[in-house]
Write an enzyme that holds these catalytic residues in place. Structure first.
Site, short mmCIF file in Angstrom:
data_model
loop_
_atom_site.label_atom_id
_atom_site.label_comp_id
_atom_site.label_asym_id
_atom_site.label_seq_id
_atom_site.Cartn_x
_atom_site.Cartn_y
_atom_site.Cartn_z
N ASP A 205 82.14 -24.16 85.82
CA ASP A 205 82.56 -22.94 86.50
C ASP A 205 83.63 -22.20 85.70
OD1 ASP A 205 82.62 -21.43 89.07
OD2 ASP A 205 84.69 -22.11 89.15
N LEU A 210 89.30 -20.86 81.85
CA LEU A 210 89.84 -22.21 81.74
C LEU A 210 91.01 -22.32 80.78
CD1 LEU A 210 86.74 -24.53 81.80
CD2 LEU A 210 88.92 -25.09 82.78
N GLU A 212 92.62 -19.48 79.25
CA GLU A 212 93.50 -18.32 79.15
C GLU A 212 94.90 -18.69 79.60
OE1 GLU A 212 92.51 -14.70 81.06
OE2 GLU A 212 90.76 -14.41 79.79
N GLU A 241 79.22 -21.14 82.78
CA GLU A 241 79.32 -19.80 83.35
C GLU A 241 80.33 -19.02 82.52
OE1 GLU A 241 80.66 -17.35 87.36
OE2 GLU A 241 81.76 -19.11 86.71
C1 GLC Z 1 82.73 -18.80 89.75
C2 GLC Z 1 81.82 -18.99 90.94
C3 GLC Z 1 82.37 -18.21 92.10
C4 GLC Z 1 83.76 -18.71 92.42
C5 GLC Z 1 84.64 -18.64 91.18
C6 GLC Z 1 85.91 -19.38 91.39
O1 GLC Z 1 82.73 -17.51 89.30
O2 GLC Z 1 80.52 -18.61 90.60
O3 GLC Z 1 81.54 -18.28 93.22
O4 GLC Z 1 84.35 -17.93 93.42
O5 GLC Z 1 84.03 -19.21 90.07
O6 GLC Z 1 85.69 -20.77 91.37
#
Ligand code: GLC
Length: 549
Positions: A205, A210, A212, A241
């Site tokens: 996620d 992470l 910065e 992501e």
């Molecule tokens: C990611 C997730 C999102 C969440 C955010 C914080 O972007 O996809 O749903 O709110 O991280 O964890």
């Protein structure tokens, strides 16, 4: 790269299906989906043909960000079940040939996590340096705000600690201090724990955030994490992501053969695709595909049409974004954070099933790994009555019965209300579509089966094919002398195009979908008719090779 590597590098030919246990199926009748419900529907998922499940967070959490605010990394939210249930799920999935990856949310914890509770109590707490503190409030740039509707700073003053702490997301999600080796060790312990229970990897996620403000080199962090994961489980995967433009994004694959994150969501192409759909012009997709750097041997793009968040259009220019808003979400209530849409595809396309199929046909032929979001296979839409990003996270629609067959509970007890009307469960549900051979669900099953028979798409080299018509996209993926050609007409009008395929002497052309006869294949040209929003898939291979069934 050859087909022989296909099972080692399983993520290169996987079909991923994302779901939230909480909204999939409620087995104990309390209005919340649970692990028992998911176990019950594993055969449904195996039947569609997906090969890897991605489970959204299921750990204990105050649930102020739908579980993306974890308060215990080693347990299960007790509304959903127990660790024992999770192991049954993993075992059942494995038995049906399905891999399972889970969300790894370690950019931040919940402010209810025992680490943060202790950290804020005193600077001498062993957990104080697990978080990022400042004595003075640093400035926040507007671009740093992920949730501009709720926060105006990424720093929050803590009365107890008498300092500011960093939170890229909501203020109740304090960022972990990744520069602290003790935090990195904790992350390895968490990862090691779930691997030991049998998960096949992680969707990491919020990757760019992470590191910065911590001063740590992101690539060092992911090299370290990847090498740990590989030591523990050779074929476990990390799916990142990372919403960045193509070039900086691709650096997260790492160096050949790919020593950081194996899979990266291809945000730039996803956004270009919506622009192309809005314009009925394939050129934004062509430009985006051409701008993607080559992936290393073990790396792979993960392509998606929609996910659980807003459809972010932050990489488009303001003017382009306005075009997409005008086409697919003109009402301000459909838009979010000034950068995205809180809708699912079928409603954006006004329920036009020809066009919905076109989009997913394209998804399944893009060189990479397709990632589906639960309910896409039946054409579920959003419920705009639900606030913010949660509009697209409604319960799965199984039947036309009470609560769409999701739960026997009173509707007021449901974790989230289902949509009503045109896309409600009376009209859109699994049970009805199973019985109809022409349904979207059965179409998905056929298309996924076909896609799985063509590992070339996930493993081969991409080339664009000239069509002479801006509305028609043609691309080709080549592996071991076999080329897969996919043609997509983004316009609602029928088109006739002439594809320039290069030297095809001695080649045979097979239609991989409905087997319709091909007009002509004269040397390097292929003349082709496409319906409005039509699509065709072909295999081009040496004449003496075995043909596809
Ligand atoms: C990611 C997730 C999102 C969440 C955010 C914080 O972007 O996809 O749903 O709110 O991280 O964890």
């Amino acid at each position: 790269m050859t087909r022989a590597n296909a099972s080692d590098l399983w993520w290169k030919s996987a079909i991923v299906y994302c779901l939230d246990v909480e909204t999939f199926l409620d087995w104990n009748g309390d209005g919340v989906g649970d692990l028992d419900g998911l176990i019950e529907r594993i055969d449904y998922l195996a039947g569609i043909g997906v090969s890897c499940l991605w489970l959204m967070p299921f750990q204990p959490s105050p649930n102020r960000d739908d579980g993306y605010d974890v308060s215990d990394y080693y347990a299960i939210d007790d509304r959903l079940g127990t660790l024992g249930d999770l192991v049954v799920l993993l075992r059942t999935a494995k038995d049906r040939g399905l891999r399972v990856i889970i969300d790894l949310v370690v950019n931040h914890t919940s402010d209810q996590h025992p680490w943060f509770r202790s950290a804020r109590r005193s600077p001498s707490s062993p957990f104080h340096d697990y978080y990022v503190w400042r004595d003075e409030e640093p400035k926040t740039k507007k671009a740093d705000l992920v949730f501009p509707d709720a926060e105006d700073s990424i720093w929050c003053y803590d009365e107890r600690a008498k300092k500011w702490y960093l939170h890229h997301f909501y203020r109740h999600q304090p960022d972990l201090n990744i520069a602290n080796p003790a935090v990195r060790e904790e992350i390895q312990r968490i990862v090691g724990f779930w691997l030991e229970l049998g998960v096949d990897g992680f969707r990491v996620d919020a990757v760019p955030y992470l590191v910065e403000e911590t001063g740590l080199d992101p690539h060092m962090l992911f090299k370290e994490l990847r090498s740990f994961v590989t030591r523990r489980r050779g074929d476990a995967v990390l799916l990142g992501e990372v919403n960045l433009p193509a070039k900086p994004l691709a650096t997260y694959f790492g160096d050949e053969p790919g020593d950081q994150l194996q899979l990266l969501f291809c945000f730039p192409l996803m956004q270009a695709m919506y622009l192309a759909l809005a314009r009925k012009d394939a050129r934004p997709i062509v430009r985006s595909l051409r701008s993607l750097p080559d992936v290393p041997t073990e790396g792979q793009w993960a392509h998606f049409v929609r996910n659980h968040d807003e459809l972010t259009l932050d990489q488009l220019t303001d003017k382009q974004r306005e075009e997409v808003f005008a086409a697919f979400g003109p009402d301000p209530d459909m838009q979010l954070f000034g950068r995205g849409l809180r809708r699912r595809l079928p409603s954006m396309l006004d329920g036009d099933e020809r066009r919905i199929r076109l989009v997913y046909s394209l998804l399944l032929t893009l060189p990479g790994t397709p990632v589906l979001f639960y309910g896409e296979e039946i054409g579920m839409a959003e419920n705009l009555d639900i606030d913010g990003r949660m509009s697209v996270r409604t319960p799965m629609q199984w039947t036309d019965q009470r609560n769409g067959g999701f739960s026997p509970a009173r509707p007021s007890r449901l974790v989230r209300p289902l949509p009503e009307g045109r896309f409600g469960s009376m009209a859109v549900n699994v049970a009805a579509q199973r019985r109809d051979p022409d349904s979207l669900l059965n179409w998905f099953e056929r298309m996924i089966r076909r896609r799985r028979e063509i590992p070339e798409i996930g493993m081969g080299r991409l080339a664009m094919v000239e069509t002479g018509d801006h509305a028609v996209l043609a691309h080709c993926v080549e592996l071991d002398g076999v080329s897969i050609v996919a043609v997509h007409n983004l316009s609602d009008e029928p088109r006739t195009v002439r594809l320039q395929l290069g030297d095809t002497t001695g080649c045979e052309l097979t239609d991989l979908l409905d087997g319709d006869e091909v007009q002509t294949l004269e040397r390097e040209k292929l003349d082709l008719k496409l319906d409005g929003y039509g699509y065709r898939w072909f295999r081009l291979q040496p004449e003496d090779a075995p043909t596809a069934p």
